[in-house]
Design a protein around this motif. Structure first.
Motif, mmCIF file in Angstrom:
data_model
loop_
_atom_site.group_PDB
_atom_site.id
_atom_site.type_symbol
_atom_site.label_atom_id
_atom_site.label_comp_id
_atom_site.label_asym_id
_atom_site.label_seq_id
_atom_site.Cartn_x
_atom_site.Cartn_y
_atom_site.Cartn_z
ATOM 1 N N MET A 1 0.492 -1.044 0.149
ATOM 2 C CA MET A 1 -0.265 -0.395 0.123
ATOM 3 C C MET A 1 1.448 1.339 0.061
ATOM 4 O O MET A 1 2.283 1.093 1.327
ATOM 5 C CB MET A 1 -1.115 0.320 1.392
ATOM 6 C CG MET A 1 -1.785 0.822 0.720
ATOM 7 S SD MET A 1 -3.165 0.912 2.955
ATOM 8 C CE MET A 1 -2.228 2.466 3.336
ATOM 9 N N PRO A 2 0.261 2.317 -0.779
ATOM 10 C CA PRO A 2 1.151 3.560 -1.172
ATOM 11 C C PRO A 2 1.433 3.734 0.883
ATOM 12 O O PRO A 2 0.678 4.447 0.689
ATOM 13 C CB PRO A 2 0.826 3.698 -2.132
ATOM 14 C CG PRO A 2 -0.425 3.640 -1.971
ATOM 15 C CD PRO A 2 -0.351 2.194 -1.693
ATOM 16 N N ARG A 3 2.236 4.809 0.985
ATOM 17 C CA ARG A 3 1.984 5.467 1.641
ATOM 18 C C ARG A 3 1.151 6.957 1.552
ATOM 19 O O ARG A 3 1.860 7.538 0.647
ATOM 20 C CB ARG A 3 3.627 5.938 2.395
ATOM 21 C CG ARG A 3 4.016 4.411 2.636
ATOM 22 C CD ARG A 3 6.026 5.176 3.517
ATOM 23 N NE ARG A 3 6.390 5.200 2.612
ATOM 24 C CZ ARG A 3 7.786 5.953 2.994
ATOM 25 N NH1 ARG A 3 7.703 6.352 3.640
ATOM 26 N NH2 ARG A 3 8.361 6.579 2.355
ATOM 27 N N SER A 4 0.490 7.405 2.757
ATOM 28 C CA SER A 4 0.507 8.823 2.514
ATOM 29 C C SER A 4 1.051 9.747 2.187
ATOM 30 O O SER A 4 2.576 10.122 2.367
ATOM 31 C CB SER A 4 -0.700 8.572 4.016
ATOM 32 O OG SER A 4 -0.139 9.232 4.879
ATOM 33 N N LEU A 5 0.553 11.112 1.305
ATOM 34 C CA LEU A 5 1.834 11.996 0.878
ATOM 35 C C LEU A 5 2.045 12.534 2.773
ATOM 36 O O LEU A 5 3.145 12.939 2.694
ATOM 37 C CB LEU A 5 0.674 13.330 0.066
ATOM 38 C CG LEU A 5 1.104 14.133 -0.404
ATOM 39 C CD1 LEU A 5 1.960 13.439 -1.966
ATOM 40 C CD2 LEU A 5 0.888 14.724 -0.883
ATOM 41 N N ARG A 6 1.269 13.050 3.651
ATOM 42 C CA ARG A 6 1.591 13.470 4.996
ATOM 43 C C ARG A 6 2.463 12.936 4.786
ATOM 44 O O ARG A 6 3.950 13.711 5.612
ATOM 45 C CB ARG A 6 0.480 13.614 5.707
ATOM 46 C CG ARG A 6 0.852 14.166 6.750
ATOM 47 C CD ARG A 6 -0.169 14.532 7.855
ATOM 48 N NE ARG A 6 -1.428 15.161 7.137
ATOM 49 C CZ ARG A 6 -2.841 15.083 8.130
ATOM 50 N NH1 ARG A 6 -2.565 13.746 9.333
ATOM 51 N NH2 ARG A 6 -3.810 15.519 7.308
ATOM 52 N N ALA A 7 2.969 11.731 5.434
ATOM 53 C CA ALA A 7 3.592 10.853 6.326
ATOM 54 C C ALA A 7 5.282 10.790 5.241
ATOM 55 O O ALA A 7 6.403 11.337 6.037
ATOM 56 C CB ALA A 7 3.213 9.223 5.984
ATOM 57 N N ARG A 8 5.168 11.283 3.514
ATOM 58 C CA ARG A 8 6.118 11.227 2.586
ATOM 59 C C ARG A 8 6.819 12.520 2.970
ATOM 60 O O ARG A 8 8.113 12.671 2.768
ATOM 61 C CB ARG A 8 5.854 11.295 1.634
ATOM 62 C CG ARG A 8 6.113 9.497 1.288
ATOM 63 C CD ARG A 8 4.527 9.454 -0.562
ATOM 64 N NE ARG A 8 6.451 10.010 -1.437
ATOM 65 C CZ ARG A 8 6.053 10.476 -2.396
ATOM 66 N NH1 ARG A 8 4.340 10.276 -2.859
ATOM 67 N NH2 ARG A 8 6.416 10.311 -2.831
ATOM 68 N N LYS A 9 6.478 13.261 3.471
ATOM 69 C CA LYS A 9 6.081 14.789 3.272
ATOM 70 C C LYS A 9 6.963 15.189 4.922
ATOM 71 O O LYS A 9 8.126 15.989 4.976
ATOM 72 C CB LYS A 9 4.631 15.963 3.188
ATOM 73 C CG LYS A 9 4.631 16.017 1.708
ATOM 74 C CD LYS A 9 3.821 17.537 1.916
ATOM 75 C CE LYS A 9 3.365 17.665 0.570
ATOM 76 N NZ LYS A 9 2.183 18.907 -0.159
ATOM 77 N N LEU A 10 6.498 14.546 5.756
ATOM 78 C CA LEU A 10 7.338 14.966 7.067
ATOM 79 C C LEU A 10 8.368 14.250 7.242
ATOM 80 O O LEU A 10 9.193 14.604 7.760
ATOM 81 C CB LEU A 10 6.363 14.003 8.141
ATOM 82 C CG LEU A 10 7.202 13.244 9.579
ATOM 83 C CD1 LEU A 10 6.504 15.769 9.963
ATOM 84 C CD2 LEU A 10 5.820 13.097 10.604
ATOM 85 N N GLU A 11 8.054 12.618 6.559
ATOM 86 C CA GLU A 11 9.833 12.491 6.430
ATOM 87 C C GLU A 11 10.328 13.007 5.586
ATOM 88 O O GLU A 11 12.085 13.334 5.818
ATOM 89 C CB GLU A 11 9.339 10.967 5.615
ATOM 90 C CG GLU A 11 10.194 9.662 5.420
ATOM 91 C CD GLU A 11 10.035 9.093 4.669
ATOM 92 O OE1 GLU A 11 10.698 7.564 5.150
ATOM 93 O OE2 GLU A 11 10.271 8.453 3.423
#
Lengths: 287, 326
Positions: free
Chosen positions: A1-11
């Motif tokens: 499952m692709p990770r949420s955009l918010r999680a990627r932005k935080l990362e």
């Protein structure tokens, strides 16, 4: 499952912050070193005045009149001047060979030799020169051995740097010269090398900075004598970095102050040379 | 010259087509031979000077831990270099472990995250860092780093002594850890320079492709770092070799005691710091100079192996990425 955009932005934000923090952490020591050398160096030099500090011999045991670094400075000038002159005379033809016969086994072999020697521990160069010149030829510590050791330390770097500068000259220059009937010797030394002069000069400048700052090649070669001016190549002498190394280990305050003052003088020379190199080219290659 | 055996030999070099070329090559050969001669002379000297101690002790000189200098009685002398070899490798490994994240971050920050206006002055700073003489780092290590490492190491050894790394209580700030940190500081700009060079060579199209697929900046950096992995390995290998050979800075902060200990809070010794500190006295003993040269032979071997491997590895990678056939 692709990770949420918010999680990627935080990362992304955290990752970049860590990178910036680590990068800053890696240059902080240098800033602190510069600060410390300036503060302690100025303190030591101010005690006696700049002119006397640069010209007088040291008195490491005399708190009233600590003296200066005159003989070591002159020794350093002698050693680096000789090293630069001889190293240039050998490095330039070596670099021409590397650049002119590109693709041949001899060019690649020479480049590999130079690249290997660039990274060689300088203490080994010092020991080798000790074995040959100090132990066998002269029979005692001498300035010549120091100059030879410094030459061998900076020679490979200068050869690599110059060969890269030569490689950057457009082929058209050569073709034009050949079409006018110029010999290869004339083409390379009257046209190609002058066209690459900035890069070659930067190599010489960085070589100079290294020759002025190296300590390990001098440990077993020049001996370390600072009371008077020793310029004779067959006798002991001194140099600024070696003086810093020897004086900072003495348990006397005046000696350690002299070391800090000498460090400031050395850093001033290095920074000056680096700035000069930077004026000549945009990218200075240290390696 | 024409048609002679020398001429035939010279003609075999690529790029030599005429008699003019032959003369040109012949004139430049001595410079190249000088470099070869230097390496051979170094190897010859180290082997010749190591022979006395090796013929007396055999390979024990590299594997023994006893260091016994006795004046006037050569038969009682015994030199084992293992603590020094161990110290060289140990401190350099610590240095590389610390320098790895620092140099990768420094390279990425300079190439990717620094505004164009700042890039010039920042890269001048890193150039200066690489050009700063090692004795200056040593001075700083002696006067600042060591005294400030002491409370940290003391705290670690009293609160975490169950970890073998911190098992000994430090008697001063002159420890293996201090030497490792100092070496890391010194070698970071070099490793960073190698990584930066490779990083800047990656074609723009790859970066554009990644961004167009919606990758975040960090994800792009990850992809690019994955591509320059060989240069990271090579840069760190060069940093390791440099750390092994580093002399004056280390000898000022490591404490110079011949022990083998896993504890970084203890003082130690490296081959080069041993040479630097003992060479002046070595003349009083029969075999010590030879033993120190044998130590030099060890650094020689490590340096040569790591350097040749790293340079070769980088050249291979460069040829692959740049698409230039050898």
């Amino acid at each position: 499952m692709p990770r949420s955009l918010r999680a990627r932005k935080l990362e992304n934000a955290v990752g970049l912050a860590v990178i910036v923090a680590l990068a800053i952490a890696s240059v902080l020591p240098l800033i602190h070193i510069l600060y410390m050398v300036i503060v302690r160096g100025v303190e030591a030099i101010a005690r006696i005045g700049l002119y006397r500090f640069l010209t007088e011999p040291p008195h490491p045991f005399d708190p009233q009149n600590p003296g200066g670094i005159g003989p070591a400075l002159v020794g350093s000038l002698e050693l680096s001047g000789l090293a630069i002159a001889v190293a240039t005379l050998i490095a330039l033809p070596a670099s021409v060979l590397i650049a002119e016969f590109r693709g041949s086994r001899i060019s690649r072999g020479t480049l590999l030799l130079a690249l290997t020697l660039v990274e060689f521990p300088t203490i080994l160069v010092g020991l080798t020169v000790y074995a040959v010149l100090v132990d066998h030829v002269v029979g005692g510590y001498n300035m010549l051995a120091g100059a030879v050791a410094l030459t061998l330390v900076i020679l490979p770097y200068m050869a690599v740097q110059a060969s890269e500068a030569l490689r950057g000259v457009p082929e058209g220059v050569r073709e034009a010269a050949y079409s006018l009937g110029a010999t290869r010797l004339k083409t390379v030394y009257a046209l190609i090398a002058p066209a690459a002069r900035r890069g070659i000069l930067v190599g010489i400048l960085i070589g100079l900075a290294r020759a002025a700052g190296e300590t390990a090649p001098l440990l077993f070669t020049v001996g370390g004598a600072y009371e008077g001016y020793h310029l004779c190549l067959y006798k002991v002498g001194g140099a600024v970095p070696l003086m810093i190394y020897q004086f900072i280990q003495m348990p006397y305050k005046p000696a350690q102050d002299l070391a800090w003052g000498a460090a400031l003088v050395l850093m001033t020379i290095i920074v000056g040379v680096m700035l000069l190199a930077r004026l000549l080219v945009k990218e200075v290659k240290i390696l | 010259m024409n048609g002679g055996p020398l001429s035939r030999l010279l003609r075999r070099v690529r790029g030599v087509r005429s008699r003019d070329d032959e003369r040109f090559l012949l004139l430049h050969l001595p410079a190249s031979l000088t470099l070869l001669l230097v390496i051979l002379a170094m190897l010859g000297v180290f082997i010749a000077y190591s022979i006395p101690v090796i013929s007396r002790e055999g390979f024990h000189v590299f594997t023994d831990t006893t260091w016994r200098a006795v004046e006037g009685d050569p038969q009682a002398e015994w030199y084992g270099l293992l603590p020094a070899i161990y110290g060289s490798v140990y401190t350099s490994l610590i240095a590389v472990l610390i320098a790895a994240p620092l140099s990768v971050s420094l390279a990425v920050a300079l190439e990717e995250l620094t505004p164009r206006r700042l890039r010039g002055s920042l890269s001048l700073l890193t150039d200066l860092m690489a050009a700063t003489p090692t004795i200056i780092y040593g001075l700083w290590g002696l006067a600042f780093l060591a005294p400030h490492m002491y409370p940290i190491l003391s705290w670690l050894s009293s609160h975490a002594s169950w970890i073998p790394l911190f098992s000994k209580h430090p008697s001063s700030g002159y420890t293996i850890a201090t030497a490792g940190v100092l070496l890391a500081v010194m070698s970071t700009p070099f490793a960073a320079a190698v990584i930066r060079e490779a990083y800047s060579m990656i074609p723009l199209s790859i970066r554009e492709a990644a961004y167009s697929l919606g990758a975040t900046r960090l994800e792009v950096i990850r992809i690019l770092l994955g591509m320059v992995k060989p240069s990271i390995v090579a840069g760190l290998a060069l940093a390791f070799a440099r750390a092994v050979g580093e002399t004056v800075a280390v000898s000022l902060v490591i404490g110079n005691s011949m022990t083998i200990t896993p504890s970084v809070t203890d003082s130690g010794v490296t081959v080069s710091s041993l040479i630097a500190s003992q060479f002046g006295n070595a003349g009083f003993y029969h075999y010590m100079t030879s033993a120190l040269f044998a130590g030099g032979l060890v650094i020689f071997a490590i340096g040569l192996a790591v350097n040749v491997a790293a340079v070769w590895y980088m050249k291979k990678w460069e040829e692959k990425v740049m698409g230039v056939a050898p």
